[in-house]
Design a protein around this motif. Structure first.
Motif, PDB file in Angstrom:
ATOM      1  N   SER A   1     -15.578  13.062   8.202  1.00  0.00           N
ATOM      2  CA  SER A   1     -14.886  12.051   9.004  1.00  0.00           C
ATOM      3  C   SER A   1     -15.861  11.027   9.587  1.00  0.00           C
ATOM      4  O   SER A   1     -15.579   9.827   9.610  1.00  0.00           O
ATOM      5  N   VAL A   2     -17.010  11.491  10.048  1.00  0.00           N
ATOM      6  CA  VAL A   2     -18.021  10.568  10.580  1.00  0.00           C
ATOM      7  C   VAL A   2     -18.580   9.695   9.458  1.00  0.00           C
ATOM      8  O   VAL A   2     -18.750   8.484   9.624  1.00  0.00           O
ATOM      9  N   CYS A   3     -18.823  10.312   8.304  1.00  0.00           N
ATOM     10  CA  CYS A   3     -19.391   9.564   7.170  1.00  0.00           C
ATOM     11  C   CYS A   3     -18.447   8.493   6.644  1.00  0.00           C
ATOM     12  O   CYS A   3     -18.877   7.479   6.113  1.00  0.00           O
TER      13      CYS A   3
ATOM     14  N   LEU B   1      -0.177   9.356  -7.381  1.00  0.00           N
ATOM     15  CA  LEU B   1       0.139   7.925  -7.482  1.00  0.00           C
ATOM     16  C   LEU B   1       0.271   7.296  -6.104  1.00  0.00           C
ATOM     17  O   LEU B   1      -0.207   6.183  -5.863  1.00  0.00           O
ATOM     18  N   TYR B   2       0.916   8.004  -5.176  1.00  0.00           N
ATOM     19  CA  TYR B   2       1.055   7.473  -3.830  1.00  0.00           C
ATOM     20  C   TYR B   2      -0.305   7.311  -3.168  1.00  0.00           C
ATOM     21  O   TYR B   2      -0.552   6.326  -2.465  1.00  0.00           O
ATOM     22  N   LEU B   3      -1.199   8.268  -3.384  1.00  0.00           N
ATOM     23  CA  LEU B   3      -2.524   8.185  -2.770  1.00  0.00           C
ATOM     24  C   LEU B   3      -3.342   7.024  -3.326  1.00  0.00           C
ATOM     25  O   LEU B   3      -4.277   6.560  -2.686  1.00  0.00           O
ATOM     26  N   VAL B   4      -2.984   6.537  -4.498  1.00  0.00           N
ATOM     27  CA  VAL B   4      -3.674   5.385  -5.063  1.00  0.00           C
ATOM     28  C   VAL B   4      -2.988   4.085  -4.645  1.00  0.00           C
ATOM     29  O   VAL B   4      -3.651   3.124  -4.261  1.00  0.00           O
ATOM     30  N   PHE B   5      -1.657   4.078  -4.638  1.00  0.00           N
ATOM     31  CA  PHE B   5      -0.929   2.818  -4.428  1.00  0.00           C
ATOM     32  C   PHE B   5      -0.132   2.751  -3.125  1.00  0.00           C
ATOM     33  O   PHE B   5       0.344   1.690  -2.754  1.00  0.00           O
ATOM     34  N   GLY B   6       0.026   3.857  -2.428  1.00  0.00           N
ATOM     35  CA  GLY B   6       0.881   3.897  -1.248  1.00  0.00           C
ATOM     36  C   GLY B   6       0.297   3.174  -0.048  1.00  0.00           C
ATOM     37  O   GLY B   6      -0.924   3.114   0.134  1.00  0.00           O
ATOM     38  N   HIS B   7       1.188   2.658   0.778  1.00  0.00           N
ATOM     39  CA  HIS B   7       0.782   1.889   1.955  1.00  0.00           C
ATOM     40  C   HIS B   7       0.097   2.751   3.008  1.00  0.00           C
ATOM     41  O   HIS B   7      -0.834   2.306   3.671  1.00  0.00           O
TER      42      HIS B   7
ATOM     43  N   CYS C   1      -3.433  11.301   3.125  1.00  0.00           N
ATOM     44  CA  CYS C   1      -4.649  12.012   2.752  1.00  0.00           C
ATOM     45  C   CYS C   1      -5.168  12.840   3.927  1.00  0.00           C
ATOM     46  O   CYS C   1      -5.522  14.013   3.763  1.00  0.00           O
ATOM     47  N   ASN C   2      -5.198  12.254   5.096  1.00  0.00           N
ATOM     48  CA  ASN C   2      -5.689  12.974   6.265  1.00  0.00           C
ATOM     49  C   ASN C   2      -4.749  14.106   6.675  1.00  0.00           C
ATOM     50  O   ASN C   2      -5.199  15.139   7.180  1.00  0.00           O
TER      51      ASN C   2
ATOM     52  N   TYR D   1      -9.973   5.981  -3.629  1.00  0.00           N
ATOM     53  CA  TYR D   1     -10.689   6.735  -2.604  1.00  0.00           C
ATOM     54  C   TYR D   1      -9.817   7.817  -1.981  1.00  0.00           C
ATOM     55  O   TYR D   1     -10.245   8.965  -1.833  1.00  0.00           O
ATOM     56  N   TRP D   2      -8.590   7.477  -1.549  1.00  0.00           N
ATOM     57  CA  TRP D   2      -7.755   8.447  -0.847  1.00  0.00           C
ATOM     58  C   TRP D   2      -7.367   9.605  -1.761  1.00  0.00           C
ATOM     59  O   TRP D   2      -7.282  10.738  -1.303  1.00  0.00           O
ATOM     60  N   LEU D   3      -7.159   9.335  -3.022  1.00  0.00           N
ATOM     61  CA  LEU D   3      -6.873  10.412  -3.974  1.00  0.00           C
ATOM     62  C   LEU D   3      -8.085  11.328  -4.111  1.00  0.00           C
ATOM     63  O   LEU D   3      -7.968  12.555  -4.050  1.00  0.00           O
ATOM     64  N   VAL D   4      -9.253  10.736  -4.277  1.00  0.00           N
ATOM     65  CA  VAL D   4     -10.480  11.523  -4.413  1.00  0.00           C
ATOM     66  C   VAL D   4     -10.724  12.338  -3.143  1.00  0.00           C
ATOM     67  O   VAL D   4     -11.063  13.520  -3.207  1.00  0.00           O
TER      68      VAL D   4
END
Length: 179
Positions: free
Chosen positions: A102-104, A52-58, A64-65, A118-121
């Motif tokens: 990372s480049v992509c 949930l955080y990866l979808v909605f978190g600031h 993610c990184n 995106y960050w969750l995926v």
């Protein structure tokens, strides 16, 4: 509700690992005994909150990184310090794939605006890349990166030489101006 057999096997494997001896599993056992909540459910709940955080978190991109970096960096150091070569190859392969990813994703902000999960995926993808059971990085390297590099090796080498020569020229000019 019936769970597909493949997913049930993954759940059973995770539950088994959560009962093996270790500092984290011991802590989970203590929490399990005090709360009455199974450690598998605690871990699944934590992963759910993380998702949930990866979808909605600031700071989802940063989190993610960190997921894609911290564990692989730690085990890479351990691989360097170990005597064997197998783990070195696994983690070097991971870092090559991670660098290409990372480049992509240079245009990540545009991707996030259109694709809010995106960050969750990406986090799930990074985990898939580095889990030894999936060999995700090895698969991507063998099927995509390696064939591309081998096919274009002479062009890549030529471009790298041009960049190196240009960098030498710039360093030479800077040295002359500083003298």
């Amino acid at each position: 509700m019936s769970v597909p057999p493949q997913l049930q096997k993954v759940i059973d494997d995770v539950d088994k690992q959560l009962h093996e001896k270790g500092s984290l599993t011991d802590m989970l056992g203590m929490v399990e005994s005090k709360t009455g909540i199974k450690r598998l459910h605690i871990v699944l709940g934590a992963f759910g909150l993380q998702a949930l955080y990866l979808v909605f978190g600031h700071f989802a991109g940063l989190v993610c990184n960190i997921i894609g970096f911290l564990y692989p960096a730690y085990v890479s150091v351990m691989a360097i310090e170990s005597a064997g070569k197998e783990d070195d190859t696994q983690w070097l392969t991971y870092w090559v794939v991670f660098a290409v990813l990372s480049v992509c994703e240079f245009f990540a902000q545009q991707i996030v605006a259109v694709f809010p999960i995106y960050w969750l995926v990406k986090a799930v993808f990074c985990i898939w890349l580095y889990l030894p059971a999936t060999k995700g990085a090895t698969i991507l390297y063998q099927k995509g990166i390696r064939p591309f590099v081998l096919k274009n090796q002479s062009s890549i080498d030529q471009a790298a030489r041009k960049v190196a020569d240009a960098a030498k020229d710039v360093v030479g000019e800077v040295k002359q101006r500083l003298e």
